[in-house]
Every structure is written in C-alpha cells, then in structure tokens.
Write an enzyme that holds these catalytic residues in place. Structure first.
Site, PDB file in Angstrom:
ATOM      1  N   ASP A  75      39.731 -30.718 -11.107  1.00 12.17           N
ATOM      2  CA  ASP A  75      39.031 -31.512 -10.087  1.00 12.17           C
ATOM      3  C   ASP A  75      37.737 -32.028 -10.733  1.00 12.17           C
ATOM      4  OD1 ASP A  75      38.003 -32.388  -7.512  1.00 12.17           O
ATOM      5  OD2 ASP A  75      36.764 -30.581  -7.571  1.00 12.17           O
TER       6      ASP A  75
ATOM      7  N   VAL B  45       2.788  -0.548  19.059  1.00 16.22           N
ATOM      8  CA  VAL B  45       1.925   0.070  20.061  1.00 16.22           C
ATOM      9  C   VAL B  45       2.642   0.091  21.416  1.00 16.22           C
ATOM     10  CG1 VAL B  45      -0.254  -0.199  21.315  1.00 16.22           C
ATOM     11  CG2 VAL B  45      -0.210  -0.471  18.834  1.00 16.22           C
TER      12      VAL B  45
ATOM     13  N   ARG C 290       0.832  -1.207   0.000  1.00 12.45           N
ATOM     14  CA  ARG C 290       0.000   0.000   0.000  1.00 12.45           C
ATOM     15  C   ARG C 290       0.856   1.241   0.000  1.00 12.45           C
ATOM     16  NH1 ARG C 290      -5.391  -1.180   1.519  1.00 12.45           N
ATOM     17  NH2 ARG C 290      -6.010   0.945   1.982  1.00 12.45           N
TER      18      ARG C 290
HETATM   19  C1  GDG Z   1       2.888  -4.952  11.254  1.00 11.18           C
HETATM   20  C2  GDG Z   1       3.310  -6.146  12.109  1.00 11.18           C
HETATM   21  C3  GDG Z   1       5.071  -4.713  13.155  1.00 11.18           C
HETATM   22  C4  GDG Z   1      -3.455   1.503  15.556  1.00 11.18           C
HETATM   23  N1  GDG Z   1      -4.715   1.895  15.771  1.00 11.18           N
HETATM   24  C5  GDG Z   1      -4.823   3.165  15.396  1.00 11.18           C
HETATM   25  C6  GDG Z   1      -3.589   3.581  14.938  1.00 11.18           C
HETATM   26  N2  GDG Z   1      -2.746   2.527  15.039  1.00 11.18           N
HETATM   27  C7  GDG Z   1      -1.335   2.527  14.679  1.00 11.18           C
HETATM   28  C8  GDG Z   1      -0.464   2.392  15.906  1.00 11.18           C
HETATM   29  C9  GDG Z   1       0.775   1.716  15.347  1.00 11.18           C
HETATM   30  C10 GDG Z   1       0.235   0.903  14.207  1.00 11.18           C
HETATM   31  O1  GDG Z   1      -1.047   1.397  13.893  1.00 11.18           O
HETATM   32  C11 GDG Z   1       0.117  -0.578  14.560  1.00 11.18           C
HETATM   33  O2  GDG Z   1       1.376  -1.135  14.501  1.00 11.18           O
HETATM   34  P1  GDG Z   1       1.746  -2.566  15.108  1.00 11.18           P
HETATM   35  O3  GDG Z   1       3.211  -2.724  15.056  1.00 11.18           O
HETATM   36  O4  GDG Z   1       1.256  -2.636  16.496  1.00 11.18           O
HETATM   37  O5  GDG Z   1       0.975  -3.659  14.261  1.00 11.18           O
HETATM   38  P2  GDG Z   1       0.617  -4.055  12.676  1.00 11.18           P
HETATM   39  O6  GDG Z   1      -0.300  -3.108  12.053  1.00 11.18           O
HETATM   40  O7  GDG Z   1       0.123  -5.453  12.744  1.00 11.18           O
HETATM   41  O8  GDG Z   1       2.006  -4.015  11.868  1.00 11.18           O
HETATM   42  C12 GDG Z   1       3.897  -5.659  13.423  1.00 11.18           C
HETATM   43  C13 GDG Z   1       4.680  -3.639  12.176  1.00 11.18           C
HETATM   44  O9  GDG Z   1       4.108  -4.182  10.985  1.00 11.18           O
HETATM   45  C14 GDG Z   1       5.890  -2.796  11.784  1.00 11.18           C
HETATM   46  O10 GDG Z   1       6.900  -3.556  11.245  1.00 11.18           O
HETATM   47  O11 GDG Z   1       5.424  -4.101  14.379  1.00 11.18           O
HETATM   48  O12 GDG Z   1       4.324  -6.748  14.194  1.00 11.18           O
HETATM   49  O13 GDG Z   1       2.215  -7.016  12.362  1.00 11.18           O
HETATM   50  O14 GDG Z   1       1.682   2.647  14.864  1.00 11.18           O
HETATM   51  O15 GDG Z   1      -0.224   3.646  16.459  1.00 11.18           O
HETATM   52  N3  GDG Z   1      -3.360   4.813  14.515  1.00 11.18           N
HETATM   53  C15 GDG Z   1      -4.393   5.679  14.544  1.00 11.18           C
HETATM   54  N4  GDG Z   1      -5.630   5.315  14.930  1.00 11.18           N
HETATM   55  C16 GDG Z   1      -5.891   4.071  15.368  1.00 11.18           C
HETATM   56  O16 GDG Z   1      -7.031   3.768  15.726  1.00 11.18           O
HETATM   57  N5  GDG Z   1      -4.204   6.924  14.127  1.00 11.18           N
END
Ligand code: GDG
Length: 735
Positions: free
Chosen positions: A508, A387, A10
């Site tokens: 070889d 998070v 994306r």
């Molecule tokens: C993948 C991998 C890896 C969430 N809800 C809201 C919101 N968020 C933002 C958070 C955070 C991001 O989304 C979520 O990141 P995560 O790392 O927790 O999880 P995935 O989306 O599964 O990401 C993961 C990541 O890639 C990076 O390599 O860490 O393991 O699965 O930044 O803040 N942001 C807003 N509203 C929401 O309701 N604005």
C-alpha cells in the site's frame, strides 16, 4: 523482588535543621496525606525533594539526611534554590497551576521557567534510573513532574509506569494556549496508565491528545507507535478509619485531655448554643475561592439579617506558596476582607468571622471538623478536595451539613451534599439558610449516604485500583490481535523470502510507504523510496505491486516511468511493466453525479475537508478537520449515503480519515486474489495501514505474510509501528 516506586515533587517528610540536629516533619497537603498508607510495605521507595535546597544543606549533615530518609524508605532529589524558584515556584506554580485551574490571567509563559522545569524533571528521571529497576512499578505524581514518564521510558522501554494528575486537566481551549503543550503531552504519554480524578479531566486530556498530537484514540486507549496508553479516572479517597477513629476519640475525651483549642470551641458553643458554626479549610490559594466565599458571606448576612449573631464563620487558611506574588496579593485581599466584614458586622457579643492563617496540628483539625455544624467549601476549581470527604468522615454522630462547590472533583461523588456554584451568591445565601435550618433527620440521611460511599472507596482502594489497573495493563498490553513484527520474526521471514522461488509483494502507499500529508499531492515519493522500490522490483523472480486507492493519473506521473506494477482506485485499474493503465474491473460511474452534490454540501459545512475525484470513485477527506467534528461528520455522511445509495451497486468505505464511495465489486482483496491466481507464488507478502487493506489481509491465503502499519485492530498477522519501520523491513529484503 520488584518494588513500588512512588515519585512526587515533595517527599512525605520535611527535614528541618535546628540546634538539636535533624527533625522530620510530616508535610501538609492532599497528596502527602493520601499516599501515606500506600508507602508502608517494605518493597516501596519514595523519591522526591526533601524540602531543603542545596544551599540550605550543610555538607556535614548530608549523610545524616540520607540515613534519616533511608529509614523512612525515601531517597531525595537535590535541588538548588534557583531550581526551586524557576521549576517549582515558576513553571509549576505560575504557569501550570493557574492554567490548569482556568486562571489564565495569572498564567505566565516564561521560557526560563520552562527550561528549568525540563532540567529538574530530568533530575527526577535520573533519580529513578539510579535507584530503581526496569522491573519495578513506577508511580509518578502530579503536575510538577509531567515530563518524567517519557524521560524514564526513553531509557527503559519495558518499564511499568503510571502517572496520576491531582489537579484538573483543563479543556483543550485552555490547554492549547501553552507554548510547550505538545512537549507536556508527549512527556505524559511515556506512562502506560494516566489517571485523573474525574471523567471530565480524562475527556479534556484525550481531546488535547487527539487535536494536538493527531493520535488515534479509541475509547480510553491512545495509540502511539508501538504502545497503547490507557487513560482512566480514579477519584481519590481518604484514610477513612483514621478520621473516623480520631473523631470517636475526640468525642470520648474528658475535660482534662481536651485540647485548648477544643475548650475554646466548647466555651463558644456553651455561651451561644443557638449559633451555628460554619467551617472552611483550605490552603490559601486563589483556586479555593476564599475571597469570593467572604463576599458571599457578606451577601448572606445582608440578605438574611436574622442570622446575625446566629452564625460564625471559621476560616482556616493554610499558608501556601507565599513566594508567588499572586499568593501575597491574595493574602492581603483576604486579610482586608476579614477585617472589613468583622468591622462592619461585629457586635459587643459577636464577631462573625474567626480567621486563622496557619497550619494546625491534626488533633485541632479534628476539633474543628467535629465541632462545626456546617462545612462550606467553595473552590472555583479543585482537582478533588479532600477536606469535603474528611469532614463527612468525622461526623460520627451523623449530623452536619456539607455545602460544596460543583467545581470540585469531589462534587461528582458527593451528590448528597448541597452543591453550589461558587459564583452565584444568591444560591449560596439560600443554601446557607437551608443548611442552617436543615432538620437533624435530613442531615443524617445525607451524611449516612455519603459516609457509606467514602468508607468503601478509601485512599487505599484508590491506590490499589490504580496499581491493579497498571499491572493489568502491562499483562495484557493491548486489544490488538496481531503480533509485533520483531527482529527475530523478521529474520525468519527474510529467510523464507530468500529461499522462495516466486515472490509476490503487495505494498500500500499512503500511510505505509510514506506518511500522510495535509495535501495528498504533496505526499510524493522521495529518492530513498524510489531506490528501495527499484531494488525490490529488479530482484529475480519477484513481482512487486503497489496497491492503492489513489487515482491513476497521480500514479502514472510518479511510478509509470519506473515500470512498477500498480493497482489503483482499489482495483479498478492495473498497469504492468510501464504500460498504460487498463481497467481491471468493469465498473460504472453514473452514480457519481448523484453523490457529488452530497459530498459538496459536507465540504461546505466541514472546514478543512475536501473531495478527491477519481475515475470511478469519490473520496471525502477529513484529515485536516477538527478531529471530533470530522468523526461526527463522517458518521453523518455514512448515514446520509447509506440512505441514498439503496440497492445501487456502490458502497461506502471508511479509510484513514477518508470516506470513499465506490463500486461494491471493487476492493484490494479481490484485486490481490486475481493477481495471485495468475501464477504459482510460494511467498506472498502484503502490507498496509487502513481499512481498505483489511480486504487484502482477509482474502489472501493463510500462508501469506500480512502486516498492518500502526497498532490497530486488524486481520493481519503482524503489525509494525510506522512508515519508518516499513522501510526498514523492506530494506532487509534487498540486502
Ligand atoms: C491537591 C489538589 C486534590 C489542610 N489544612 C491542614 C491540614 N490540611 C490537609 C487536609 C487535607 C489536605 O491538607 C488538603 O487537601 P485538598 O484535597 O483539600 O487540597 P490540596 O492541598 O490543594 O491538594 C486537590 C488533592 O491534591 C489530592 O489529589 O484533592 O484538589 O489541589 O487532607 O486535611 N492538615 C493539618 N493541618 C492543617 O492545618 N494537619
């Protein structure tokens, strides 16, 4: 000037078409959030899907879309609804995602999905080829695009390509169940650098590469024909300042400029000052363990009823992949669980769970982070989990407790959090209690440690480290000391060869003239090889020697009728012009009776290994064993034998997946030098692939041309990629 090209499924913007025309909405998700700061400089371009399928894109808006994207330094890859269905919701999210997160029961292996994944990956590769340049630095992201590195490499052999996987790489035992496992590995190996969040994912990947592709791996380098691919771990950080500043601003807000959501949270705090707020934020995904967390919460309330009305769990579940059946079921399960628990535990003044199934604006996310006393994150598997890091960054008053699953990549760096196993309810209930009761000083000590680390290793540092490592890899491509035998160098060698008066060649056999075979007896010469060797052998003033560790009976059968010169068993036997083999060195074989039983016990304990018995040496082959296990056993055998042979005149030689025990005074180097001393040669050429050939490379005079097969540490002057290239090189001598 060369550019940085970022490629992800994306684009970091979502385009929406409404009555006012086009709007660009920032995407939610770890990757989009994290890479934003990298995609700022002018010399950067982001290639990805816009979020609109071809069917949803009115042709008259096509140009406006491209223009809007160009302003943001983005280029779109267009995808049809069916492609999104099969490549994205299908292979990416119904095959790779569950498999890589260890949810085998949800994993679907559908040929149709795979075909679409291949085709769409090709579309992304084509978009790179059309919009970038071979000199650019290309950084490809994540599990949706694992075939793209090789697709680009095929067209641009010299390109600088990095790949980062944002999700876990599973253990070999899981990965090997996928029907297209080799294709995926080969796709990834098109990159120069492959990055993972943690060392565990890196280790699992390397193990799959060794076991499934049989490639040589040394530390974190993979040797693939003429390339060395580096694998490393880079734990992704966050934009620390952004979260810290937002939290500071939030703390300074007057009543008037507080968000409505914050006001509600404040009201709650005021009405129940002793109640602790526990927060969890995740995409609604089965890997995040939301349902288990709710069960654990129920367990906690039953185990420690004194906390009823004293805690409230706020669950923010962001809608995700709602087209995939598993996610629909999960949504239903969580809705029901929340309903049941609230029904069971609520009192007139208290609802234990506040549940939001939606995405929140950034401002409200900060409201939640800064207001909640505890963050409780319990993924069953998570590549990293940002998070957890964001919560810590927003705790500007240094209070707060983070409870984090040890199954999240971030747990490796966040030792000061309370780490839990999400499947252990007893432990979770006790940890929640510990978090609720943790004195402020203790909270502060932990938070300060965590903040210190997160501040240093931000998402910018992460991206820079990855890019620097990629560039460094390109500048000093390998640890190998020899030079590639290019066509230009070969041209000079051929000239020298043709001008020479007396030529001597040592070739070889296994791994040089023919590829290895599971059963060495099956690696017999083919018709083309006979023709090639005949052509060299019949040349005027040319002495050709096949020089091998093989036994004399096999070479007698294969080559004696051809009258080639041969040295076998590393220099024990010699045959010239079709004569029977004669001993070249006086060696003893009485030690073999003592050593054989030792090797037999290793064969018994190492499935796939076998003994090859020659006249004056014994070889223990382990090519067909599990590679890790085989290496381990080879070290063990070496130790055992070194202790056993003591001062005897024999030594152990480590070849290519073979340990050979033979007389110390026999080796290919010594044999080659003896032949060399018999005449005045003005062109000497030696080629071989393994350790035993190194004796030759070392002993031959400086003017000799020595060539190693495969990219490995060597004393040879040049290297060639594989047996195919060996034959090409030798063919140039005959034409
Ligand atoms: C993948 C991998 C890896 C969430 N809800 C809201 C919101 N968020 C933002 C958070 C955070 C991001 O989304 C979520 O990141 P995560 O790392 O927790 O999880 P995935 O989306 O599964 O990401 C993961 C990541 O890639 C990076 O390599 O860490 O393991 O699965 O930044 O803040 N942001 C807003 N509203 C929401 O309701 N604005």
């Amino acid at each position: 000037m060369s550019k940085t090209i970022i490629i992800s499924n994306r684009l970091p913007v979502q385009l929406r078409i409404n009555d006012d025309g086009l709007t660009a909405v920032p995407s939610v998700g770890g990757l989009a959030t994290g890479m934003k700061s990298v995609h700022q400089g002018k010399e950067s371009l982001w290639i990805g899907w816009s979020g609109l399928t071809d069917e949803n894109t009115p042709p008259e808006l096509e140009k406006d879309i491209d223009k809007a994207l160009a302003k943001l330094q983005c280029v779109k890859v267009t995808l049809k609804a069916e492609e999104i269905d099969k490549y994205y919701f299908g292979f990416s999210n119904r095959t790779i995602w569950p498999l890589f997160h260890y949810f085998m029961e949800y994993t679907e292996f559908e040929l149709d999905f795979w075909k679409s994944y291949e085709a769409v990956n090709q579309k992304f590769a084509d978009a790179i080829l059309a919009n970038a340049d071979e000199k650019d630095t290309i950084w490809i992201h994540d599990y949706q695009l694992m075939l793209v590195p090789q697709m680009v490499r095929k067209e641009w052999p010299e390109a600088t390509i990095g790949f980062f996987l944002h999700i876990p790489f599973p253990s070999y035992e899981i990965f090997r169940t996928m029907p297209w496992r080799e294709d995926v590995l080969r796709g990834l190996l098109g990159a120069d650098l492959i990055g993972f969040h943690t060392y565990d994912y890196e280790r699992h990947f390397l193990s799959s590469v060794r076991r499934l592709l049989n490639l040589e791996v040394s530390f974190n380098d993979i040797f693939l024909e003429n390339r060395v691919i580096k694998v490393d771990s880079f734990p992704m950080g966050i934009d620390y300042n952004k979260f810290e500043q937002a939290a500071q601003k939030n703390a300074e807000n007057t009543e008037d400029n507080k968000s409505d959501f914050q006001k509600r949270l404040d009201e709650h705090k005021k009405s129940a000052p002793d109640t602790k707020l526990i927060l969890s934020i995740d995409r609604l995904d089965y890997s995040k363990g939301i349902a288990k967390r709710l069960n654990a919460f129920e367990y906690f309330l039953n185990k420690y009823p004194q906390y009823k009305e004293k805690v409230r769990l706020i669950i923010l579940a962001v809608p995700s992949r709602s087209n995939v059946p598993q996610y629909q079921l999960l949504k239903k399960e969580i809705d029901e669980l929340v309903g049941r628990l609230n029904g069971e535990f609520s009192t007139v003044n208290w609802t234990p769970i506040w549940y939001f199934y939606r995405s929140m604006p950034f401002e409200n996310l900060i409201d939640l982070y800064t207001t909640c006393d505890i963050a409780w994150l319990t993924p069953l598997r998570d590549g990293m989990n940002l998070v957890a890091k964001e919560y810590i960054a927003t705790r500007t008053d240094k209070t707060g407790v983070l409870i984090l699953s040890e199954m999240a990549g971030s747990a490796y760096e966040m030792n000061e959090a309370l780490l839990i196993n999400p499947n252990n309810f007893e432990e979770q209930a006790n940890t929640l209690k510990e978090a609720i009761e943790m004195p402020k000083v203790k909270q502060m000590a932990r938070i300060m440690f965590l903040q210190h680390r997160l501040k240093r290793y931000t998402v910018e540092t992460w991206a820079n480290e990855f890019m620097n490592s990629l560039k460094a890899k390109k500048e000093s491509p390998s640890t190998v000391v020899s030079q590639k035998l290019s066509d230009a160098i070969l041209g000079d060698i051929v000239k020298e060869y043709k001008g020479a008066e007396k030529k001597l060649l040592f070739l070889d056999y296994d791994g040089t003239l023919v590829d290895f075979h599971k059963d060495p007896q099956q690696a017999s010469p083919d018709k083309k090889l006979y023709e090639l060797l005949d052509a060299i052998h019949n040349q005027e003033n040319t002495t050709l020697f096949l020089i091998s560790g093989r036994d004399k009976d096999t070479f007698t059968k294969w080559f004696l009728p051809k009258k080639y010169n041969m040295i076998v068993e590393h220099g024990v036997w010699i045959s010239r012009d079709g004569e029977a083999f004669k001993m070249m060195e006086q060696v003893k074989g009485d030690w073999m009776v003592k050593i054989r039983p030792v090797l037999e016990s290793f064969v018994d304990r190492t499935p796939g290994s076998f003994i090859e018995e020659k006249n004056y040496s014994l070889a223990w082959h382990y090519r067909n064993t599990d590679p890790d296990f085989g290496e381990k056993r080879a070290v063990e055998l070496n130790d055992t034998l070194t202790g056993l042979i003591g001062n005897d005149d024999i030594s152990v030689l480590a070849g290519n997946k073979v340990m050979e025990i033979k007389s110390s005074n026999v080796n290919k180097g010594r044999a080659a030098v003896r032949i060399l001393g018999e005449d005045e040669y003005d062109f000497v050429f030696a080629i071989g692939d393994d350790w035993t050939d190194e004796f030759m490379f070392q002993e031959l005079p400086d003017e000799a041309i020595s060539v190693k097969v495969g990219l490995k540490k060597t004393s040879a002057k040049y290297y060639v990629e594989g047996t195919k290239r060996v034959r090409e090189v030798l063919n140039t001598f005959t034409t």
